[in-house]
Design a protein around this motif. Structure first.
Motif, PDB file in Angstrom:
ATOM      1  N   GLY A   1      20.236 -16.469  -4.279  1.00 29.07           N
ATOM      2  CA  GLY A   1      20.850 -15.150  -4.390  1.00 29.07           C
ATOM      3  C   GLY A   1      19.891 -13.977  -4.438  1.00 29.07           C
ATOM      4  N   LYS A   2      18.588 -14.211  -4.563  1.00 30.40           N
ATOM      5  CA  LYS A   2      17.620 -13.121  -4.607  1.00 30.40           C
ATOM      6  C   LYS A   2      17.408 -12.572  -3.194  1.00 30.40           C
ATOM      7  CE  LYS A   2      12.976 -11.819  -5.937  1.00 30.40           C
ATOM      8  NZ  LYS A   2      11.728 -12.171  -6.580  1.00 30.40           N
ATOM      9  N   LEU A   3      17.292 -11.253  -3.083  1.00 29.02           N
ATOM     10  CA  LEU A   3      16.987 -10.626  -1.801  1.00 29.02           C
ATOM     11  C   LEU A   3      15.481 -10.538  -1.631  1.00 29.02           C
ATOM     12  CD1 LEU A   3      19.607  -7.744  -1.595  1.00 29.02           C
ATOM     13  CD2 LEU A   3      19.542  -9.847  -0.251  1.00 29.02           C
ATOM     14  N   TYR A   4      14.976 -11.041  -0.509  1.00 29.01           N
ATOM     15  CA  TYR A   4      13.551 -10.997  -0.205  1.00 29.01           C
ATOM     16  C   TYR A   4      13.322 -10.053   0.959  1.00 29.01           C
ATOM     17  CZ  TYR A   4      13.070 -15.042  -3.214  1.00 29.01           C
ATOM     18  OH  TYR A   4      13.082 -15.875  -4.299  1.00 29.01           O
ATOM     19  N   THR A   5      12.337  -9.172   0.819  1.00 23.07           N
ATOM     20  CA  THR A   5      11.998  -8.232   1.873  1.00 23.07           C
ATOM     21  C   THR A   5      11.327  -8.976   3.019  1.00 23.07           C
ATOM     22  OG1 THR A   5      11.685  -6.502   0.234  1.00 23.07           O
ATOM     23  CG2 THR A   5      10.714  -6.123   2.392  1.00 23.07           C
ATOM     24  N   THR A   6      11.698  -8.624   4.248  1.00 23.74           N
ATOM     25  CA  THR A   6      11.031  -9.167   5.436  1.00 23.74           C
ATOM     26  C   THR A   6      10.503  -7.995   6.256  1.00 23.74           C
ATOM     27  OG1 THR A   6      13.050  -9.176   6.769  1.00 23.74           O
ATOM     28  CG2 THR A   6      12.557 -11.182   5.510  1.00 23.74           C
ATOM     29  N   TYR A   7       9.479  -8.263   7.063  1.00 23.57           N
ATOM     30  CA  TYR A   7       8.835  -7.218   7.861  1.00 23.57           C
ATOM     31  C   TYR A   7       8.595  -7.730   9.279  1.00 23.57           C
ATOM     32  CZ  TYR A   7       7.546  -5.477   3.221  1.00 23.57           C
ATOM     33  OH  TYR A   7       7.566  -5.037   1.925  1.00 23.57           O
ATOM     34  N   LYS A   8       8.661  -6.824  10.244  1.00 17.76           N
ATOM     35  CA  LYS A   8       8.315  -7.159  11.624  1.00 17.76           C
ATOM     36  C   LYS A   8       6.943  -6.607  11.993  1.00 17.76           C
ATOM     37  CE  LYS A   8      13.004  -7.587  13.264  1.00 17.76           C
ATOM     38  NZ  LYS A   8      14.018  -7.149  14.203  1.00 17.76           N
ATOM     39  N   CYS A   9       6.403  -5.739  11.159  1.00 19.62           N
ATOM     40  CA  CYS A   9       5.143  -5.064  11.463  1.00 19.62           C
ATOM     41  C   CYS A   9       4.206  -5.135  10.262  1.00 19.62           C
ATOM     42  CB  CYS A   9       5.389  -3.596  11.776  1.00 19.62           C
ATOM     43  SG  CYS A   9       6.640  -3.315  13.000  1.00 19.62           S
ATOM     44  N   SER A  10       2.947  -4.837  10.525  1.00 20.28           N
ATOM     45  CA  SER A  10       1.934  -4.751   9.483  1.00 20.28           C
ATOM     46  C   SER A  10       1.211  -3.419   9.638  1.00 20.28           C
ATOM     47  CB  SER A  10       0.926  -5.896   9.619  1.00 20.28           C
ATOM     48  OG  SER A  10       1.536  -7.138   9.339  1.00 20.28           O
ATOM     49  N   PRO A  11       0.478  -2.982   8.603  1.00 22.91           N
ATOM     50  CA  PRO A  11      -0.310  -1.751   8.751  1.00 22.91           C
ATOM     51  C   PRO A  11      -1.275  -1.857   9.932  1.00 22.91           C
ATOM     52  CG  PRO A  11      -0.203  -2.402   6.454  1.00 22.91           C
ATOM     53  CD  PRO A  11       0.389  -3.526   7.256  1.00 22.91           C
ATOM     54  N   THR A  12      -1.619  -0.727  10.502  1.00 23.90           N
ATOM     55  CA  THR A  12      -2.526  -0.680  11.645  1.00 23.90           C
ATOM     56  C   THR A  12      -3.878  -1.263  11.265  1.00 23.90           C
ATOM     57  OG1 THR A  12      -1.390   1.276  12.455  1.00 23.90           O
ATOM     58  CG2 THR A  12      -3.585   0.869  13.344  1.00 23.90           C
ATOM     59  N   VAL A  13      -4.451  -2.063  12.164  1.00 23.64           N
ATOM     60  CA  VAL A  13      -5.772  -2.654  11.933  1.00 23.64           C
ATOM     61  C   VAL A  13      -6.841  -1.604  12.206  1.00 23.64           C
ATOM     62  CG1 VAL A  13      -7.404  -4.427  12.699  1.00 23.64           C
ATOM     63  CG2 VAL A  13      -4.962  -4.964  12.504  1.00 23.64           C
ATOM     64  N   SER A  14      -7.815  -1.524  11.282  1.00 23.33           N
ATOM     65  CA  SER A  14      -8.929  -0.589  11.417  1.00 23.33           C
ATOM     66  C   SER A  14     -10.229  -1.345  11.151  1.00 23.33           C
ATOM     67  CB  SER A  14      -8.763   0.551  10.406  1.00 23.33           C
ATOM     68  OG  SER A  14      -8.931   0.045   9.087  1.00 23.33           O
ATOM     69  N   SER A  15     -11.300  -0.621  10.982  1.00 24.48           N
ATOM     70  CA  SER A  15     -12.576  -1.273  10.671  1.00 24.48           C
ATOM     71  C   SER A  15     -12.631  -1.753   9.219  1.00 24.48           C
ATOM     72  CB  SER A  15     -13.743  -0.331  10.950  1.00 24.48           C
ATOM     73  OG  SER A  15     -13.643   0.818  10.130  1.00 24.48           O
TER      74      SER A  15
END
Length: 185
Positions: free
Chosen positions: A54-68
């Motif tokens: 019953g717990k809601l889990y966040t899902t993502y399709k993207c990640s933060p932009t890759v940098s140095s």
């Protein structure tokens, strides 16, 4: 993967979409309803969590932009057979020794396998280590048998073998979660 352009929050009572959300350029987010794993079906090695009914889990399709110096959160994963990583690695359908510096990246950074078998440099604790990307830490799914009944990964995860933790000089009693930076090697 480039920046995401929308941000979606699903709530049981009021699903909404807000293109003006402050983090809109970084994530697309939805929720996944957890279900209780069958007895013995969630491997809790390396302090892995099991989904809760019953717990809601966040899902993502993207990640933060890759940098140095991409900011991320390092977690501990087992890449050997019968460990908390579950199935063989996505990149080569093989298991890997935990004595080898290997990682799984959140879905957006994994980018449909574009980083498979390439190296990244991880920096933390005043040290750096080069590790090979061998798997995806799935940010879009979870709480099912394919994912060992574990919750979806956050969008900023570098899930690493113990060799990475050792190379970074992190004391064993502190393994499990660490702020890091990383870049493509």
């Amino acid at each position: 993967m480039g920046p995401c352009l929308n941000f979606t929050i699903f709530n049981k009572r009021n699903p909404t979409t807000s293109p003006h959300y402050p983090q809109a350029r970084f994530v697309t987010q939805v929720a996944r309803l957890g279900k209780k794993p069958p007895p013995g079906e969630c491997n809790q090695g390396n302090d892995s969590d099991c989904c809760k009914e019953g717990k809601l889990y966040t899902t993502y399709k993207c990640s933060p932009t890759v940098s140095s110096h991409t900011k991320a959160y390092l977690t501990l994963n087992g890449f050997e057979k019968d460990e908390d990583g579950g199935a063989p690695s996505e990149c080569d359908n093989q298991y890997h020794s935990d004595d080898t510096p290997v990682v799984a990246l959140s879905t957006g950074w994994y980018n449909k396998g574009s980083r498979c078998l390439n190296n990244i440099t991880i920096t933390a604790n005043g040290r750096s280590v080069v590790a090979m990307v061998v798997d995806e830490c799935d940010s879009t799914m979870g709480c099912d048998s394919d994912h060992d009944y574990q919750p979806p990964c956050a969008n900023n995860i570098v899930d690493a073998s113990r060799a990475v933790w050792e190379a970074l000089g992190v004391p064993r009693d502190q393994w499990g979660g660490l702020d890091i930076t990383w870049t493509d090697a």
